[in-house]
Each structure stands twice: as C-alpha cells, then as structure tokens.
Design a protein around this motif. Structure first.
Motif, PDB file in Angstrom:
ATOM      1  N   SER A   5       1.185  -1.026   0.254  1.00 40.69           N
ATOM      2  CA  SER A   5      -0.066   0.048   0.298  1.00 40.69           C
ATOM      3  C   SER A   5       0.810   1.545   0.024  1.00 40.69           C
ATOM      4  CB  SER A   5      -0.939   0.349   0.982  1.00 40.69           C
ATOM      5  OG  SER A   5      -1.968   1.156   1.264  1.00 40.69           O
ATOM      6  N   SER A   6       0.761   1.977  -1.464  1.00 37.67           N
ATOM      7  CA  SER A   6       1.561   3.139  -0.965  1.00 37.67           C
ATOM      8  C   SER A   6       1.044   4.481  -1.575  1.00 37.67           C
ATOM      9  CB  SER A   6       2.806   3.021  -2.265  1.00 37.67           C
ATOM     10  OG  SER A   6       3.533   1.603  -1.233  1.00 37.67           O
ATOM     11  N   TYR A   7       1.757   5.695  -1.095  1.00 33.36           N
ATOM     12  CA  TYR A   7       1.350   7.151  -1.723  1.00 33.36           C
ATOM     13  C   TYR A   7       1.835   6.933  -3.473  1.00 33.36           C
ATOM     14  CZ  TYR A   7      -1.497   7.701   2.771  1.00 33.36           C
ATOM     15  OH  TYR A   7      -2.056   7.661   3.474  1.00 33.36           O
ATOM     16  N   VAL A   8       0.937   7.815  -4.050  1.00 33.54           N
ATOM     17  CA  VAL A   8       1.771   8.706  -5.251  1.00 33.54           C
ATOM     18  C   VAL A   8       1.164   9.777  -5.634  1.00 33.54           C
ATOM     19  CG1 VAL A   8       2.393   6.116  -6.643  1.00 33.54           C
ATOM     20  CG2 VAL A   8       0.007   7.182  -7.054  1.00 33.54           C
ATOM     21  N   ARG A   9       1.874  10.554  -6.388  1.00 34.12           N
ATOM     22  CA  ARG A   9       0.983  11.936  -6.438  1.00 34.12           C
ATOM     23  C   ARG A   9       0.310  12.050  -7.486  1.00 34.12           C
ATOM     24  NH1 ARG A   9       5.328  16.124  -5.996  1.00 34.12           N
ATOM     25  NH2 ARG A   9       5.491  17.049  -8.446  1.00 34.12           N
ATOM     26  N   GLU A  10      -0.472  12.552  -8.500  1.00 36.66           N
ATOM     27  CA  GLU A  10      -1.667  12.875  -9.008  1.00 36.66           C
ATOM     28  C   GLU A  10      -0.803  14.202 -10.306  1.00 36.66           C
ATOM     29  OE1 GLU A  10      -5.087  15.048 -11.179  1.00 36.66           O
ATOM     30  OE2 GLU A  10      -4.278  15.749  -8.879  1.00 36.66           O
ATOM     31  N   GLN A  11      -0.383  13.004 -11.354  1.00 40.51           N
ATOM     32  CA  GLN A  11       0.553  14.117 -12.518  1.00 40.51           C
ATOM     33  C   GLN A  11       1.182  13.892 -11.734  1.00 40.51           C
ATOM     34  OE1 GLN A  11      -1.375  17.219 -14.201  1.00 40.51           O
ATOM     35  NE2 GLN A  11      -3.422  16.406 -14.678  1.00 40.51           N
ATOM     36  N   LYS A  12       2.598  13.393 -10.927  1.00 39.73           N
ATOM     37  CA  LYS A  12       3.933  13.301 -11.236  1.00 39.73           C
ATOM     38  C   LYS A  12       4.112  11.901 -12.249  1.00 39.73           C
ATOM     39  CE  LYS A  12       7.437  11.942  -7.816  1.00 39.73           C
ATOM     40  NZ  LYS A  12       8.694  12.910  -8.038  1.00 39.73           N
ATOM     41  N   ARG A  13       5.175  12.724 -12.534  1.00 40.18           N
ATOM     42  CA  ARG A  13       6.265  11.558 -14.008  1.00 40.18           C
ATOM     43  C   ARG A  13       6.745  10.972 -13.141  1.00 40.18           C
ATOM     44  NH1 ARG A  13       4.051  15.777 -15.999  1.00 40.18           N
ATOM     45  NH2 ARG A  13       3.844  16.543 -17.717  1.00 40.18           N
ATOM     46  N   TYR A  14       6.227   9.313 -13.376  1.00 39.47           N
ATOM     47  CA  TYR A  14       7.481   8.418 -12.785  1.00 39.47           C
ATOM     48  C   TYR A  14       7.793   7.556 -13.994  1.00 39.47           C
ATOM     49  CZ  TYR A  14       4.928   9.536  -8.616  1.00 39.47           C
ATOM     50  OH  TYR A  14       4.716   9.650  -6.632  1.00 39.47           O
ATOM     51  N   THR A  15       8.431   7.115 -13.749  1.00 45.10           N
ATOM     52  CA  THR A  15      10.068   6.156 -14.127  1.00 45.10           C
ATOM     53  C   THR A  15       9.070   4.726 -13.963  1.00 45.10           C
ATOM     54  OG1 THR A  15      11.524   5.439 -12.959  1.00 45.10           O
ATOM     55  CG2 THR A  15      12.014   7.587 -14.114  1.00 45.10           C
ATOM     56  N   LYS A  16       9.501   3.554 -15.206  1.00 41.01           N
ATOM     57  CA  LYS A  16       9.093   2.487 -14.442  1.00 41.01           C
ATOM     58  C   LYS A  16      10.025   1.940 -13.481  1.00 41.01           C
ATOM     59  CE  LYS A  16       8.658  -0.639 -18.087  1.00 41.01           C
ATOM     60  NZ  LYS A  16       8.989  -1.521 -19.089  1.00 41.01           N
ATOM     61  N   ASN A  17      11.276   2.259 -13.580  1.00 41.00           N
ATOM     62  CA  ASN A  17      11.352   1.768 -12.123  1.00 41.00           C
ATOM     63  C   ASN A  17      11.114   2.484 -11.124  1.00 41.00           C
ATOM     64  OD1 ASN A  17      13.631  -0.280 -13.822  1.00 41.00           O
ATOM     65  ND2 ASN A  17      15.191   1.616 -13.631  1.00 41.00           N
ATOM     66  N   ASP A  18      10.640   3.960 -10.982  1.00 40.52           N
ATOM     67  CA  ASP A  18      10.031   4.357  -9.498  1.00 40.52           C
ATOM     68  C   ASP A  18       9.371   3.110  -9.403  1.00 40.52           C
ATOM     69  OD1 ASP A  18      11.660   6.469  -9.527  1.00 40.52           O
ATOM     70  OD2 ASP A  18      10.416   7.669 -11.232  1.00 40.52           O
TER      71      ASP A  18
END
Length: 489
Positions: A5-18
């Motif tokens: 269970s994790s948080y991410v930010r809307e519209q932040k750019r993530y790499t596949k490794n992220d």
C-alpha cells in the motif's frame, strides 16, 4: 499474500523503475501493472523529457504516447486520478497534485480529500460504479461497493424487517375495531366497558434472514477494508456484527434468489438500493485484494470538477439564483425578469442565413461562479474561475502550470457579458479572479493575467489567488461560506 500500500502524487512523472520500487514489482509484474492501469484510464505514458520530471501539471504537448513507444522504455508514467485504486494486492493512494511537499504519506490530507470525494459524489447524485471499464477491461468495483455498504450502515443502520404483534392489554396502540368485534363488553349507563383490550405493536425480527445476511456482509466488508489498510484512511472502525459466514446462508444461487424475492416485495427506495448492492456483492468475486489484475477504484479522473464544486459552494455561487432573489442595494431593473438566473441572461450567439431568420445557439459562455457580496456600503460583482493548476509564477523561473489564452479571454468576456446588468444596478466594483489550490495555510495573491487590448475596453484584469485547499475543504464539508473580504480584492 503480501499487500503493498503506497502513496503517489497525481500527475507526477514516474519512471518504470520508480513504480517497481514503490510497489515492489519485478520486471514482468510492473509491466502487467502498467498495462492494466492504462487500460482503465488512470495511468498515462508521456514522452520522457528529463526537464519535465518535476513538473506537476500535464501540458498540452504531453500527448499520451503509444504502447509501442512505452514498451521501448522511452517514456514516463503519470497518474491522472485522485483517490484510491486497488490492483491485485497493490493499494494505490493517489493524492492531489498541489501537495508538492508531500513525499511520503500525507495521511491527514488524504483523509480530508476522501471526505470531500464522498460528499461530492453524493451531491452529484452519482450512482454506485459497480463495474469499471468496458469489454475485456471490465471488472467488478468491489471497493466502491464496500464503501457504499459501510457508509449506508453508518447512516441508516441494519436492514430490518418488522413484525406486527397483537396482544391483549398490552402497551401498544388499542385496536378498537378488533376489540369491539372480538371482545366481551360490560354495559353500564348505556356505555360499554371492555375488560380485555386488543393492542398492537411493531417489533423488529432479530432472526430475520436479511438482517443476519446484512450483518454478515458488513462484517466481511469491514475486514476487507482493514486488510487493505484503508480503514484508517476512510475513518471507519472495524465492525464485528456477526460471527456467521456467507456460506451459512446457503449457496450463492439460493442467497441471490432470496434477495430477488425480497426486492419484489420491498418498495422503499433506500432498501431497494441496498438490496441491489447486496445482490451485486454476493453475485460477483467479493475479494478486494487478490493476486490478479482486477481493478477497484474510489475517486475521480476529473478532480478539477471537484475543486470547482468546492469553490462554488464555499463562495456562495449565484449563477443559478433567480435575479429576484439576489440581495442588492438597488432594486432589480425592469429590463430583467425576476424569474431569470444570472446564467440565463448571458447572450447566446445568433446564426442567420441569407434567407433565414436569426437562430439562437443552444450554448453560450458559462462562468464557474459569480458572487455578489456587499462589503461595507459597496456592492461587488466578482467573477471567479476555479482553476485546478499548480502555477509557477516566480522571479527567475519559467512560467508554467498556467491557464491557456482561451481561459484568459473567456474570463474577460464574462465581465463583458454582464456589463449591462452591472451598469443598470449601479454595481461599483467588479473583480475577475482565478482561484487555485495550494497546500499552504495562507491565502496567496500570486499575481495577475492580462491582455492590454481587453484591458483597454475597461475590463478588469484577472487576479490569480491561491487558496489553502485544506481550509476550503473544511468550509465545504461543514456547509459554511467563506468571507470574501478576506481575499482583499
């Protein structure tokens, strides 16, 4: 089964490794994860541009790239969603893009956002999204069903069926018809006296099948929310209403048949919706977190609409208020009908052929919200436009995250559309404002947007104001209005 269970930010750019790191995937797992989320429209792949890694708004040129390009690794991934998503045993908590300083787990902020989403859904009278997607990408939205059932319980309680009980000399209401027909009376002075009175009362049937079934399903739903580590986020205690298991009520077909029969004799709308939701829960795969690709969601891909709704309510939007109900220091001009609303007096385009009469268009300019407060001894006419942007407008930095030229020109035109109304009611002060959210706890006057050729027409330039989102949500959730004088326009 390991739950991540994790948080991410809307519209932040993530790499596949992220994404591999955040959600504990191997290479094949993260590729399935990405493909699944993209199929449901909550994740997009955009061109890999190192300069844009820290950008918090999708730009016009951030066109979603093809799967072939994405497979080559030449892309970044962006969540275009705010809310909760479950994908197999992964729980994705997507927080709004304006929470720029939140790197880990913005629990308090997200709890408030969840409450806002819940209220927004109710106000828009949205139906329960029992299924996500279409065709091959269609999956049962177990999270939405669980949340509906639990919220319904907290608001209305357990489903009960009542039984009418007739007693002799009980404490309920006297059943005079039955008493006169069936009881023996003594006459005295030509008046009847009944030694036994039939009385009636309504009691809940504690052993009712549907009451027990409802308690069992609620207990199961509550445990699922707890197992997904979402009970804290949704502010719900663990329910222990029943020790029974669903199989104790019969096989799936039998339970569904019983619910169907109950629906046929139940005419209360709320109970019908509840029974249909219980039917959906029993008839589908009821597990939220499984090692599969099923998607469940609670939230929206259009959080800008939520921000617009919050601003409209908090700033007492008058667009749909009839002119006769507006509180102005000057009586309504006879030019305008008291039954019309502010939205209806905006001129519509008219189309005319060489051999036709004028034909008005169906659509016209539609502002987000209009406020007409009286501050001191002065009437104000304020045209607000709620803009869900993270604007960068600081010295030495590149302008970005700003509304486009169409948004700016429309904002000027709104004032022009109301020019006659403003003049005829001697409204002294007109203001134009873009309202944007910020994670900070203060109102920030960010600057202005202007076009000289429109300014030359006597139109007000557009003030850019950032509002504390958490404070706006407090007002929205408590049905309070914001004191516009605090904006210091």
């Amino acid at each position: 089964m390991k739950i991540v269970s994790s948080y991410v930010r809307e519209q932040k750019r993530y790499t596949k490794n992220d994404l591999k790191t955040i959600f504990s995937f191997d290479e094949s797992g993260v590729e399935k994860f990405i493909k699944n989320l993209k199929a449901y429209g909550v994740l997009k792949s955009v061109k890999n541009n190192t300069d844009q890694l820290e950008m918090s708004d999708l730009m016009d040129d951030d066109i979603e790239i093809t799967d072939e390009t994405a497979e080559s690794g030449d892309c970044l991934y962006v969540f275009t969603y705010v809310g909760i998503i479950t994908c197999g045993s992964r729980v994705i908590k997507v927080f709004p893009k304006y929470l720029l300083s939140k790197k880990e787990a913005p629990l308090d902020e997200m709890k408030q956002v969840v409450k806002v989403l819940e209220r927004y859904s109710r106000s828009e009278e949205q139906i329960i999204n029992v299924f996500n997607g279409n065709g091959e990408n269609r999956s049962f939205n177990i999270l939405a069903v669980i949340l509906f059932l639990l919220n319904d319980y907290y608001e209305y309680g357990i489903y009960t069926n009542s039984e009418e009980i007739v007693e002799i000399n009980g404490e309920g209401e006297i059943l005079w018809g039955k008493t006169i027909d069936e009881s023996f009376a003594l006459l005295e002075d030509n008046r009847p006296y009944y030694m036994e009175l039939y009385t009636g009362k309504t009691v809940d049937d504690d052993m009712d099948y549907f009451k027990r079934l409802h308690e069992c399903i609620l207990t199961e739903c509550s445990h699922q929310l707890h197992d997904a580590q979402l009970d804290t986020l949704f502010d719900m205690d663990l329910l222990e209403l029943s020790e029974e298991k669903l199989q104790d009520f019969g096989d799936r077909d039998y339970i569904l048949e019983r619910i169907h029969k109950e629906l046929n004799i139940q005419f209360n709308k709320r109970r019908q919706i509840l029974l249909k939701t219980l039917y959906a829960y029993v008839s589908q795969d009821r597990r939220m977190l499984e090692e599969n690709d099923g998607i469940s969601m609670f939230g929206t891909t259009a959080y800008h609409a939520v921000w617009e709704k919050v601003c409209a309510e908090v700033f007492d939007n008058k667009l749909n208020t009839t002119l006769g109900q507006l509180k102005m220091s000057v009586p309504l001009s006879k030019t305008f009908s008291p039954q019309d609303t502010l939205i209806e007096i905006i001129e519509k385009p008219k189309w005319k052929g060489f051999d036709t009469d004028e034909i008005p268009a169906n659509d016209t300019l539609i502002p987000d919200l209009i406020s007409i407060p009286r501050m001191g001894d002065v009437d104000y006419f304020i045209i607000f436009d709620a803009k869900y942007y993270n604007i960068q407008l600081e010295k030495g930095k590149t302008l970005r995250g700003n509304p486009g030229v169409g948004d700016v020109t429309k904002q000027y035109l709104y004032q022009l559309a109301y020019k006659k109304f403003i003049q005829e009611h001697n409204i002294a002060v007109v203001k134009n404002c873009f309202l944007m959210p910020t994670e900070k706890n203060e109102i920030i006057k960010k600057g202005t947007a202007k076009m000289s050729m429109l300014e030359a027409l006597g139109l007000e330039n557009i003030q850019i104001i950032q509002l504390p989102a958490s404070l706006m949500y407090e007002y929205y959730l408590s049905n309070r209005k914001f004191d516009i004088s605090l904006l210091d326009l």
